[in-house]
Write an enzyme that holds these catalytic residues in place. Structure first.
Site, PDB file in Angstrom:
ATOM      1  N   CYS A 114     -40.763 -70.398 -37.770  1.00 25.38           N
ATOM      2  CA  CYS A 114     -40.724 -68.981 -38.810  1.00 25.38           C
ATOM      3  C   CYS A 114     -41.781 -68.197 -38.128  1.00 25.38           C
ATOM      4  O   CYS A 114     -41.634 -67.164 -38.772  1.00 25.38           O
ATOM      5  CB  CYS A 114     -40.938 -69.525 -40.124  1.00 25.38           C
ATOM      6  SG  CYS A 114     -39.406 -70.593 -40.960  1.00 25.38           S
ATOM      7  N   HIS A 260     -43.235 -63.059 -44.330  1.00 23.67           N
ATOM      8  CA  HIS A 260     -41.926 -64.121 -43.669  1.00 23.67           C
ATOM      9  C   HIS A 260     -41.300 -64.274 -45.029  1.00 23.67           C
ATOM     10  O   HIS A 260     -41.832 -64.674 -46.247  1.00 23.67           O
ATOM     11  CB  HIS A 260     -42.400 -65.270 -43.412  1.00 23.67           C
ATOM     12  CG  HIS A 260     -41.152 -66.322 -43.163  1.00 23.67           C
ATOM     13  ND1 HIS A 260     -40.168 -66.033 -42.600  1.00 23.67           N
ATOM     14  CD2 HIS A 260     -41.386 -67.704 -43.513  1.00 23.67           C
ATOM     15  CE1 HIS A 260     -39.505 -67.143 -42.757  1.00 23.67           C
ATOM     16  NE2 HIS A 260     -40.193 -68.114 -43.347  1.00 23.67           N
ATOM     17  N   ASN A 290     -33.623 -67.026 -46.282  1.00 25.83           N
ATOM     18  CA  ASN A 290     -35.034 -67.640 -45.303  1.00 25.83           C
ATOM     19  C   ASN A 290     -34.255 -67.556 -43.866  1.00 25.83           C
ATOM     20  O   ASN A 290     -33.492 -68.450 -43.620  1.00 25.83           O
ATOM     21  CB  ASN A 290     -35.746 -68.767 -45.470  1.00 25.83           C
ATOM     22  CG  ASN A 290     -36.656 -69.062 -44.439  1.00 25.83           C
ATOM     23  OD1 ASN A 290     -36.803 -68.628 -43.378  1.00 25.83           O
ATOM     24  ND2 ASN A 290     -37.525 -70.205 -44.689  1.00 25.83           N
TER      25      ASN A 290
END
Length: 335
Positions: A114, A260, A290
């Site tokens: 990520c 994020h 996500n």
């Protein structure tokens, strides 16, 4: 004096297929309220069969090229950050180059989970530092839905698919257009936490596989959510504090904070520790879930569409991912 790279093009592409929390109720032991209250996610995008990670990446790339006014043939480097490629070889970057009709360019993949977009900014900055005329197409693209165990309600409700892209260069490609300068970026890793978030193979007992093998749970996302939460909040907070300190800024100087988009509780915890005000914070995970490395560039593209990337704006980015990896970056838009 080192030239600060220009960043432009802020583009995103997500699949049209929307998978809502209500949709998940049909085949997962969960419900809309449980997902919303624990994650903040309402829906996510899912790439249909036949649509590749590289397809999403190429569409985001085309958008970035158009928005920045950058001719495709002027691109010298293609960097794709992803942890969910369609195949191990060839790289997603090579596939994107083929889709864009570009040959004899540098084309590489970067996997920092990520944190990939933040790490990719630093990789691109390195190319620009050594090659004055370089133009780097940086793409973050993920199809994590293909690594979800759709019987595991603790993980499958979290992830979605999508891509985002930007162009980095040593000069303003489109003078007078919307562009930022990359003032700072740093990222780090701690491999001792790898067992807490992984997928794609046998992490604890690697070995050979044969054509007759059946994929087990080790292929799908395995995550210790409680431990990931603690590491993510601490690491992202510290990375942001370091960037702010080293650039003689405080959080009050930041116009837009783009973390994020992993989980609303993580975002709120980091925001609380940094004293981020609601008007500074950008959140869109309710629509996409996500999307791993793609979450920050997708958020930046939406911030552009909403008019929140303004001349003079100071934008702080931060992320955390499997590995563990984490980082932060500072973009300041030209007046």
């Amino acid at each position: 004096m080192t030239t600060l790279p220009y960043v432009s093009g802020f583009s995103a592409h997500t699949p049209a297929n929307v998978l809502t929390n209500k949709d998940l109720e049909a085949f997962v032991d969960t419900n809309d309220e449980w997902i919303r209250t624990r994650t903040g996610i309402h829906e996510r995008r899912k790439a249909p069969d036949g649509v590749a990670n590289a397809d999403l990446a190429a569409e985001a790339a085309r958008g970035a090229l158009a928005l920045s006014g950058c001719p495709a043939e002027s691109i010298t480097h293609i960097v794709v950050v992803t942890c969910s490629p369609d195949v191990l070889c060839p790289s997603t970057a090579c596939q994107v180059a083929g889709r864009l009709g570009l040959r004899a360019r540098v084309a590489i993949d970067v996997n920092a989970a990520c944190t990939g977009f933040v790490s990719g900014l630093d990789v691109a900055r390195g190319f620009l530092a050594t090659q004055k005329k370089a133009r780097v197409l940086l793409i973050a693209s993920e199809t994590l839905s293909r690594f979800c165990d759709w019987a595991d309600r603790t993980t499958c409700v979290l992830f979605g698919d999508g891509a985002g892209a930007v162009i980095l260069s040593n000069e303003a490609i489109q003078p007078g257009g919307l562009h930022a300068r990359l003032h700072d970026v740093r990222h780090a890793a701690d491999g001792s936490g790898g067992d807490l978030l992984h997928f794609g193979g046998r992490y604890t007992n690697p070995g050979s596989i044969t054509p007759s093998d059946v994929f087990g749970k080790e292929y799908f996302i395995q995550m210790n959510g409680r431990e990931v939460f603690k590491h993510a909040v601490r690491s992202m907070t510290e990375a942001c504090q370091e960037v702010l300190h080293d650039n003689n800024l405080t959080i009050a100087d930041i116009d837009l904070f783009v973390p994020h988009q992993a989980n609303l509780r993580i975002i709120e915890a980091v925001g609380s520790r940094l004293n981020v005000k609601p008007e500074q914070l950008f959140i869109n995970l309710q629509k996409y879930g996500n999307t791993s490395a793609a979450s920050i560039p997708i958020a930046l593209a939406e911030a552009r569409e909403e008019g929140r990337l303004k001349p003079g704006a100071k934008v702080l980015l931060t992320s955390f991912g499997g590995g563990f990896t984490w980082g932060a970056a500072l973009l300041i838009f030209d007046e």
